[in-house]
Design an enzyme around this catalytic site. Structure first.
Site, mmCIF file in Angstrom:
data_model
loop_
_atom_site.group_PDB
_atom_site.id
_atom_site.type_symbol
_atom_site.label_atom_id
_atom_site.label_comp_id
_atom_site.label_asym_id
_atom_site.label_seq_id
_atom_site.Cartn_x
_atom_site.Cartn_y
_atom_site.Cartn_z
ATOM 1 N N ARG A 140 0.848 -1.188 0.000
ATOM 2 C CA ARG A 140 0.000 0.000 0.000
ATOM 3 C C ARG A 140 0.885 1.239 0.000
ATOM 4 N NH1 ARG A 140 -3.204 -2.746 -1.739
ATOM 5 N NH2 ARG A 140 -5.320 -3.259 -1.044
ATOM 6 N N ASP B 22 5.056 -0.390 -6.785
ATOM 7 C CA ASP B 22 3.843 -0.704 -7.538
ATOM 8 C C ASP B 22 2.669 0.096 -6.994
ATOM 9 O OD1 ASP B 22 2.441 -2.305 -9.574
ATOM 10 O OD2 ASP B 22 1.379 -3.167 -7.848
ATOM 11 N N GLU C 180 -1.882 7.849 -5.209
ATOM 12 C CA GLU C 180 -2.172 7.246 -6.504
ATOM 13 C C GLU C 180 -3.624 7.371 -6.935
ATOM 14 O OE1 GLU C 180 -3.191 2.587 -6.048
ATOM 15 O OE2 GLU C 180 -1.171 3.087 -5.361
ATOM 16 N N HIS D 268 0.213 -0.134 -9.912
ATOM 17 C CA HIS D 268 -0.634 -1.028 -9.113
ATOM 18 C C HIS D 268 -1.092 -2.237 -9.940
ATOM 19 C CE1 HIS D 268 -3.086 -0.792 -5.184
ATOM 20 N NE2 HIS D 268 -3.011 -2.050 -5.564
#
Length: 337
Positions: free
Chosen positions: A237, A261, A266, A298
């Site tokens: 996260r 990622d 985001e 992500h």
């Protein structure tokens, strides 16, 4: 049962429809590309169930609107639940279910992919060869064999990641408030406290959930405890990491490589095409300008196997609630503290 599904893409529809058709009593799924928030909650008026994803916003205000409109169940099609105010949901009488496990291999393997790309500069090498440049200057890496890898969060994903890294011949250090016997069963793996893991690890990979106690776990103080030139990987996260602190760590040389990622801001970036726009997030723009940073949007979860499992579990969770059965994947308020 009517289900309002937010933040959907073509692949969500494909796999959810397949799982729904296979269900004994198919539900009426209505798809919305928009994210759920207080401004879009009205789209779910009259839907007993609302299905959401990682960047939807299910805060107190949004949940109150949903409850007043007749929603009784929130189905998360992901493992993380930091996007929902579980306390508010409980007080409003909303039940919340999630997908606690889909393909932990997908995320673990992606973390390893980021490590390999950063270490061996695979992205740079690929672009050079396409330009007919076959020089090796600037592509020097290091052996993963005998490197020390720190795993913060040793649940299913963290443990599978550790197993893969053990296959490379790495030394493994783990930190978790809830130790996992499967992690200690890996040859050479051991638990240590967080300061020791930070100080001894050549590579640090985050696999813990986002809860109040892990918010900005990676910050100015913890970065200063890390080994010079450490590699930091985050496929969990975004808000586990204080991005500005990481940028400072990159500039000072304390952090030698960063593979992400996820990103703490985001929500307005990932899962959308901004190629024709100027991104207004200066922190993100600065972060991706560094040559030793690799960012993916992500996608660690994004394998066929994982999407099948997510869809099947999501539909099963909804059916269990509709039939009055035990909700084995229910999110409890105590879990979010």
């Amino acid at each position: 049962m009517k289900v309002a599904v937010f933040s959907t893409r073509s692949y969500d529809r494909y796999f959810l429809d397949r799982a729904n058709i296979a269900n004994n009593s198919p539900h009426q799924l209505e798809y919305f590309e928009t994210k759920l928030n207080s401004k879009t909650a009205s789209l779910a008026n009259g839907f007993p169930c609302v299905c959401i994803f990682v960047n939807d916003v299910a805060d107190q205000t949004t949940l109150k609107i949903l409850a007043e409109q007749g929603t009784e169940l929130i189905a998360l099609r992901c493992a993380g639940y930091n996007m929902i105010d579980a306390q508010a949901a409980s007080e409003l009488g909303l039940r919340v279910v999630r997908v606690p496990a889909y393909s932990p291999y997908a995320v673990a393997e992606h973390a390893v992919g980021l490590i390999l790309m950063l270490n061996r500069k695979l992205n740079k090498a690929y672009n050079r060869v396409r330009d007919d440049n076959f020089t090796l200057d600037g592509l020097l890496g290091f052996d993963l064999h005998k490197s020390t890898v720190g795993v913060i969060g040793t649940g299913n994903i963290g443990t599978i990641f550790a197993q893969i890294m053990q296959g490379f011949g790495c030394h493994l250090l783990g930190y978790d408030v809830n130790p996992n016997e499967d992690f200690t069963a890996i040859a050479g793996a051991k638990y240590v406290d967080l300061p020791e893991l930070l100080a001894k690890s050549d590579i640090i990979s985050l696999h813990c959930p986002l809860v109040p106690s892990t918010y900005h776990l990676i910050n100015q103080e913890t970065i200063q405890q890390m080994k010079q030139g450490v590699m930091l990987i985050n496929t969990s996260r975004g808000q586990l990491v204080n991005t500005r602190a990481v940028i400072d760590g990159i500039k000072s040389g304390r952090i030698g490589y960063v593979g992400l990622d996820v990103y703490e801001e985001e929500d307005e970036l990932f899962f959308e095409d901004h190629s024709n726009n100027i991104i207004q997030d200066d922190t993100f723009q600065l972060l991706q300008s560094f040559q030793n940073v690799v960012i993916t949007a992500h996608q660690a979860f994004f394998t066929k196997d994982a999407l099948i499992a997510i869809a099947q579990t999501t539909i099963a969770n909804i059916s269990s609630w509709e039939q009055g059965n035990e909700l084995i994947n229910e999110v409890k308020v105590s879990e979010t503290n």
